[in-house]
Enzyme design. Sequence first.
Site, mmCIF file in Angstrom:
data_model
loop_
_atom_site.group_PDB
_atom_site.id
_atom_site.type_symbol
_atom_site.label_atom_id
_atom_site.label_comp_id
_atom_site.label_asym_id
_atom_site.label_seq_id
_atom_site.Cartn_x
_atom_site.Cartn_y
_atom_site.Cartn_z
ATOM 1 N N HIS A 47 42.159 10.615 -11.225
ATOM 2 C CA HIS A 47 41.652 9.293 -11.979
ATOM 3 C C HIS A 47 42.575 8.600 -12.382
ATOM 4 O O HIS A 47 43.524 8.838 -13.420
ATOM 5 C CB HIS A 47 40.791 10.092 -13.493
ATOM 6 N N HIS A 295 38.266 4.377 -11.911
ATOM 7 C CA HIS A 295 38.163 5.499 -12.834
ATOM 8 C C HIS A 295 38.440 6.814 -12.093
ATOM 9 O O HIS A 295 39.388 7.615 -12.509
ATOM 10 C CB HIS A 295 36.706 5.571 -13.350
ATOM 11 N N GLU A 447 26.512 22.607 -35.028
ATOM 12 C CA GLU A 447 26.722 23.517 -34.470
ATOM 13 C C GLU A 447 27.615 23.198 -33.424
ATOM 14 O O GLU A 447 28.523 24.222 -33.046
ATOM 15 C CB GLU A 447 25.521 24.227 -33.728
ATOM 16 N N HIS A 508 12.578 29.822 -32.301
ATOM 17 C CA HIS A 508 13.694 30.567 -32.989
ATOM 18 C C HIS A 508 13.935 31.938 -32.260
ATOM 19 O O HIS A 508 14.429 32.646 -32.906
ATOM 20 C CB HIS A 508 13.154 30.598 -34.368
HETATM 21 C C1 TPP Z 1 30.274 16.412 -21.072
HETATM 22 C C2 TPP Z 1 30.857 15.632 -19.860
HETATM 23 N N1 TPP Z 1 29.902 14.925 -18.963
HETATM 24 C C3 TPP Z 1 30.435 14.211 -18.003
HETATM 25 C C4 TPP Z 1 31.492 14.448 -17.553
HETATM 26 C C5 TPP Z 1 32.003 13.628 -16.222
HETATM 27 N N2 TPP Z 1 32.862 12.566 -16.531
HETATM 28 C C6 TPP Z 1 33.986 12.442 -16.440
HETATM 29 S S1 TPP Z 1 34.586 11.103 -16.739
HETATM 30 C C7 TPP Z 1 33.362 10.259 -17.158
HETATM 31 C C8 TPP Z 1 33.225 8.790 -17.496
HETATM 32 C C9 TPP Z 1 33.801 8.728 -18.784
HETATM 33 O O1 TPP Z 1 34.107 7.428 -19.097
HETATM 34 P P1 TPP Z 1 35.041 7.183 -20.242
HETATM 35 O O2 TPP Z 1 35.025 8.177 -21.284
HETATM 36 O O3 TPP Z 1 34.862 5.844 -20.581
HETATM 37 O O4 TPP Z 1 36.457 7.345 -19.190
HETATM 38 P P2 TPP Z 1 37.176 6.266 -18.456
HETATM 39 O O5 TPP Z 1 36.490 6.069 -17.246
HETATM 40 O O6 TPP Z 1 37.023 4.840 -19.192
HETATM 41 O O7 TPP Z 1 38.579 6.738 -18.294
HETATM 42 C C10 TPP Z 1 32.313 11.391 -16.814
HETATM 43 C C11 TPP Z 1 30.539 10.894 -17.087
HETATM 44 C C12 TPP Z 1 32.523 15.126 -18.250
HETATM 45 N N3 TPP Z 1 33.482 15.225 -18.053
HETATM 46 N N4 TPP Z 1 32.155 15.598 -19.580
#
Ligand code: TPP
Length: 703
Positions: A47, A295, A447, A508
């Site tokens: 990234h 990204h 939680e 539950h």
């Molecule tokens: C809980 C979770 N869901 C999905 C992902 C997959 N994922 C990684 S980065 C991303 C997008 C994140 O967007 P943002 O936080 O705006 O990051 P940016 O691209 O701006 O760096 C996703 C969906 C993850 N790492 N964690």
Amino acid sequence: MRVGTSPDEGALSLAGERVASMDLDQLCINTIRTLSMDAVQQAKSGHPGTPMALAPLVYTIWNRVLRFDPQDPIWPDRDRFILSNGHASMLLWSVLHLTRTQAVNAEYEKLGHASVTLDDLRRFRQLDSKAPGHPEYHWVSGVETTTGPLGQGIATSVGMAIAEKWLANRYNRPGFPIFDYRIYAVCGDGCLMEGVGSEAASLAGHLGLDNLCWIYDNNRITIEGHTNITFSEDVAMRFLAYGWNVLRISDANDIGRIEHCLERSRQNTGSPTLIILDSHIGYGSPHKQDTAEAHGEPLGEEEIRLTKRAYGWPADGKFLVPDGVYEHFEEGVGKRGASACRDWKQLFEEYRSPYPELAAEIDRMQRRELPEGWDRNLPVFPADPKGIAGREASGKALNVLAQNIPWFLGGSADLGPSNKTLLTYEGAGHFEANQRGGKNLHFGIREHAMGATLNGLALSKVRPYGATFFIFSDYERPAIRLSALMELPTIFVFTHDAMGDGEDGPTHQPVEHLASLRAIPGLVLLRPGDANEVVEAYRYILQLRHQPAVLVLSRQPLPTLDRTKYAAASGVARGAYVLADAGGADPEVILIASGSEVSVAVDAHEKLAGEGIRSRVVSMPSWDIFEHQSQEYRDSVLPPKVAVRVAIEQASTFGWERYIGLKGRAIGMTTFGASAPLKELQRKFGFEPARVTAVAKELLGKG
Ligand SMILES: Cc1ncc(C[n+]2csc(CCOP(=O)(O)OP(=O)(O)O)c2C)c(N)n1
Ligand SMILES: [Mg+2]
């Protein structure tokens, strides 16, 4: 100019002059950017866009603000830095490399070499590289917590902030600010969309954690594109409503403003700070800036050249660290951190003489050791057919342990009275915004944030526990998984472990939860069978230094077994043990049970004995611990030649084949439960001695 051994070394001279004229701040920032671009390109995955955008932020935090000593990355009073948008890990690898942060092992010994080398960066995302895909605590020194599942990092930071407040309250004395650090967490759109981020922000606002600062990378881009397709709330208003101090920076390259806002967050009292930083993902890339492609994909060789040109960087330089960059970090965070660390160590030495006991506590806590006499006065329960509930026994144990271990603390997600986790002894206190010394934490009905907060507490070296109903382990599971991945000694207490709360019904009643948590590598799960097993479970768990534990406890009373007749509960420490045996000769059948079914198995055993059938009862509170015993021990408990085996557990039968074999029978759940009084459910689903004896006899051909 210092260049890595790259094939492009020759082509640097002209652009080199431009680099030479760049001011040192800009030079460092562009080094972070270009290292990130190069590493992702080399790995063909990763990234690049967010590191390119946030390099000025991370540079400013680290080189101008953070009290962090690269020579001693585990010094207790250091500021914490968390990269909650863990996909931007190259930011962290770059900065750990450029600050020459030193490596430390799991025993807290300094290893005398760099945590992240340039070679690690070249091998970004490759096997054994200290620059893996996402920040990994316990793998790379200088990483304060593992991140990657979005929202976990910021939620964990709340636990760190609670810990700092608690530690400061207990250990600081006039003239001795032994704990006085801040926690900075960087996050993106994803972290703020995730529920756990909201839970954590709400809790942090409520608790007024002014030692906490989150910086939100407001780039309005996620994987699927612009956030106008998914995320339109007013984040500033939302955080103001949570009670946060909210600041805004409209230009992510304005390091003066960034430094100013960080300073304002430091001066702000009574609330955590959110800094909203407007940024451009893929900053400087002519074709990819502000796009979702920046990204999670390498920019491509040609785009990298163009981008480097835009930075005034040698277009063909790879993994380039220009002269002056290491030195500038040394002048900044290096010197500041070293002097702060030196001052703190001196202060702590001075503190030892007026406060030797407190200092000794801190020493022990840092090494995750327990104080002398930590298990004195743990209760021993007399035999009692009526018995007491697992949760009750747990409450008694917790109240003893919390008095013996000053830094053992915890709470529940609004179920304290049900989980029996409240510390009721005089002086236990409640942790609140205006009471930082309390040992009862109140997580509210959050939680998931509780799980992450517990991890943050454990990362801060206090010893935390947190409780809810077992069914809601589902709401906490991502944090439990991370505790195992991070090798943290977090304690997760779950009560209402099966159908004990009968009338509440299938919403539950856990079914698949034991199987699902048993499947997490490194997680120690214990489901004790009576009150004395509960105490032994705590005795075992408390001695873990690098493993999390899940304790699964009954709501309803369980008979307290007569340990003069049956084996001692200390067998818990081996995961499974022979509780009752056939007496002399080999058993014909082995009954294996955990938790509330142990006493059912014992009753069945007595009935079978009455009918002249030789059975053995194995109490098996923990598969995981048992798996770690020698083959010899395991064979002594479950002799391979005794193939007729019955497992009894009020949970999914999934996985029991490993102990009962193909000829065995698991009396468990293959459906959801139902809403009815417990007795009726036990009858309906067959958790009664008569069913066990019937199955045993059927398998023996004596039915
Ligand atoms: C809980 C979770 N869901 C999905 C992902 C997959 N994922 C990684 S980065 C991303 C997008 C994140 O967007 P943002 O936080 O705006 O990051 P940016 O691209 O701006 O760096 C996703 C969906 C993850 N790492 N964690
Ligand atoms: Mg984003």
